[in-house]
Design a protein around this motif. Structure first.
Motif, PDB file in Angstrom:
ATOM      1  N   ARG A  73       7.645 -13.829 -17.976  1.00 36.22           N
ATOM      2  CA  ARG A  73       5.776 -14.875 -18.082  1.00 36.22           C
ATOM      3  C   ARG A  73       6.142 -16.432 -19.176  1.00 36.22           C
ATOM      4  O   ARG A  73       5.270 -17.298 -18.756  1.00 36.22           O
ATOM      5  N   GLY A 131       4.361 -17.734 -16.247  1.00 34.96           N
ATOM      6  CA  GLY A 131       2.660 -17.758 -16.596  1.00 34.96           C
ATOM      7  C   GLY A 131       2.140 -16.526 -16.974  1.00 34.96           C
ATOM      8  O   GLY A 131       3.238 -15.723 -16.550  1.00 34.96           O
ATOM      9  N   ARG A 147       1.351 -20.817  -6.999  1.00 34.35           N
ATOM     10  CA  ARG A 147       1.527 -21.301  -8.207  1.00 34.35           C
ATOM     11  C   ARG A 147       2.754 -22.569  -8.203  1.00 34.35           C
ATOM     12  O   ARG A 147       2.949 -22.982  -8.970  1.00 34.35           O
ATOM     13  N   LYS A 165       7.621 -27.808 -14.585  1.00 33.55           N
ATOM     14  CA  LYS A 165       7.209 -26.460 -14.986  1.00 33.55           C
ATOM     15  C   LYS A 165       7.666 -25.874 -13.837  1.00 33.55           C
ATOM     16  O   LYS A 165       8.390 -24.843 -13.564  1.00 33.55           O
TER      17      LYS A 165
END
Length: 498
Positions: A400, A404, A414, A422
């Motif tokens: 996570r 995420g 994503r 990221k």
């Protein structure tokens, strides 16, 4: 012969018991500060039992979720789900090498392949000699060979599996995608395909033979002493032989027959992967081993990725609509009848879908343990030299912190919505699926992405697909490689203007 006294027998048994208990205690204490299942600290039984169950990939994830990113799963065996630590351990200068676990996957007990070579220098030697073949150098139009098989795949679907409003003709994805990837791999490797797509059947039994190898190899890898016996000269008579009419032996014979044609006075020469292996300086015996590895690694794993991609797309309406919209918008400007690799790579949502599918279910999820001759600190815990450290594939891919809070969800977006920093972190973690950026990086990565882009584009452009049993879409077993059973789908033709 002297008769042993009862007291001497008792003393010997007691001494042996004390010796065994002491050894077990020392082994337990050595890694006693690292948590894990109680059973795992005392014997390999936890690993072997869960390997036999066929769902150890999920069991390892559960262990890491319960005990932390570094957990003990055997007397001398740890598993790590921390992607940062995994990248460090797998890096070129980490001081780690493969553990004896890899010997369980030897095809020929007397020699290693790029899959089983343990020593870093030996692995590097083999890898260097194989690299031109895997990269397609000097092999003519490799992409054209792939396109021919994708067209045969489309023809097979139209011939045997198209459904309509009144008739359902189920397609077993567990079979058909393996036929496709096997034909692609064999065409590229040998210059001619095995012909599964033409016959729509495992005509030579190779696929069944490959599947039959998965569990024995996975279990042997966990039991080095048993592996040593199974691969000793004393067991040679019981091992599969190229002359066997069925099973693994027949598969070995098929590969050997192709290799034999490249040697001798009347040897044939082709512009294919096998010829590259022959010209690399490897011995004929080594070429046989590497040809088999290429055949196994280049087909089973990609078929798994395709099945998982189709499953997740077909059960995610938002992703489905967005993917097909991108394809419909592109079809008038891309190469027909099969999209080119360069064009597929320019479709952002398609590429995001491929990355996400590989993340959701890594095609290779075996332990792949490494070992160091030096003490180390992993996830803040001291790890003595000689400890096996495997990876928890599903734990790393569902992290996570990296992907995420919705890391367990299939969400291709994503990859398009993350900020640059990221995204870099996500890509570095997802690349672990192919062991990318390490000395053990998968040599077949380039071909795998080539196949995935073309096949998924043409499949979802031309057909609509749904799972025929939504309540139980498939069953599966995993021994490092995944086998899907009962993964049936209904496909119907789309009206697309090309």
């Amino acid at each position: 012969m002297a008769v042993l006294s009862p007291s001497l027998v008792v003393a010997c048994v007691a001494a042996y018991a004390l010796y065994s208990i002491t050894n077990r205690f020392v082994a337990w204490k050595r890694l006693g500060h690292i948590p894990g299942p109680v059973e795992a600290a005392w014997s390999q039984s936890w690993l072997v039992r869960h390997q036999f169950s066929g769902d150890m990939c999920f069991d390892l994830e559960a262990v890491c979720n319960k005990y932390g990113t570094l957990a003990r799963v055997g007397p001398n065996f740890l598993v790590c789900s921390d992607p940062y630590e995994l990248r460090r351990i797998w890096s070129v200068h980490s001081g780690y090498q493969r553990a004896d676990w890899y010997k369980g996957y030897r095809i020929d007990p007397s020699s290693d392949s790029v899959l089983t070579a343990i020593e870093n220098k030996e692995h590097h030697r083999i890898r260097t000699q194989l690299l031109p073949g895997y990269m397609g150098r000097g092999q003519g139009d490799q992409e054209k060979l792939l396109d021919d098989q994708v067209l045969k795949f489309i023809q097979l679907l139209e011939r045997s599996y198209l459904s309509d409003s009144t008739t359902t003709r189920e397609m077993d994805m567990g079979e058909v995608f393996v036929y496709l990837t096997q034909d692609i791999t064999s065409a590229i490797e040998f210059g001619e395909s095995f012909g599964y797509l033409d016959s729509n059947a495992d005509t030579n039994g190779i696929i069944k033979a490959l599947d039959s190898m998965k569990l024995p190899c996975a279990v042997l890898a966990l039991l080095p002493s048993v592996t040593a016996i199974a691969q000793s000269s004393a067991s040679a008579a019981f091992l599969p032989k190229p002359t066997d009419p069925t099973g693994v032996g027949r598969m070995l014979g098929t590969v050997k027959a192709h290799v034999d044609k490249r040697y001798g006075e009347k040897r044939e020469k082709k512009a294919d992967v096998l010829q590259s292996f022959v010209d690399s300086g490897l011995s004929q015996k080594e070429v046989e081993a590497e040809a088999l590895v290429h055949l196994l690694g280049g087909s089973d794993t990609t078929a798994t990725a395709l099945r998982i991609a189709v499953f997740h797309i077909s059960t995610n309406p938002r992703a489905y609509r967005r993917l097909q919209a991108e394809m419909d918008a592109a079809v008038s400007s891309v190469t027909r009848p099969i999209i080119s690799d360069a064009e597929a790579k320019k479709l952002p949502y398609l590429q995001a879908t491929i990355k996400e599918a590989l993340r959701m279910w890594p095609p290779i999820s075996g332990l792949m343990p490494k070992v160091s001759a030096r003490d180390d600190v992993i996830c803040g815990k001291e790890v003595p030299a000689g400890t096996l450290v495997g990876w928890c594939a599903f734990g790393a891919m569902k992290n996570r912190e990296v992907f995420g809070e919705n890391a367990r969800d299939f969400e291709p977006a994503r990859w398009l919505e993350a900020d640059p920093q990221k995204l870099k972190e996500m890509e570095a973690t997802q690349a672990l699926v192919f062991v990318a950026g390490t000395r053990w990086e998968c040599l077949g990565k380039k071909l795998a992405y080539l196949e995935l882009g073309k096949i998924l584009f043409e499949f979802f452009l031309r057909f609509d697909v749904s799972m025929t049993n939504p309540a139980k879409p498939f069953s599966w077993s995993n021994q490092g490689f995944t086998t899907h059973q009962g993964m049936t789908a209904k496909i119907t033709r789309r009206d697309v203007v090309e």
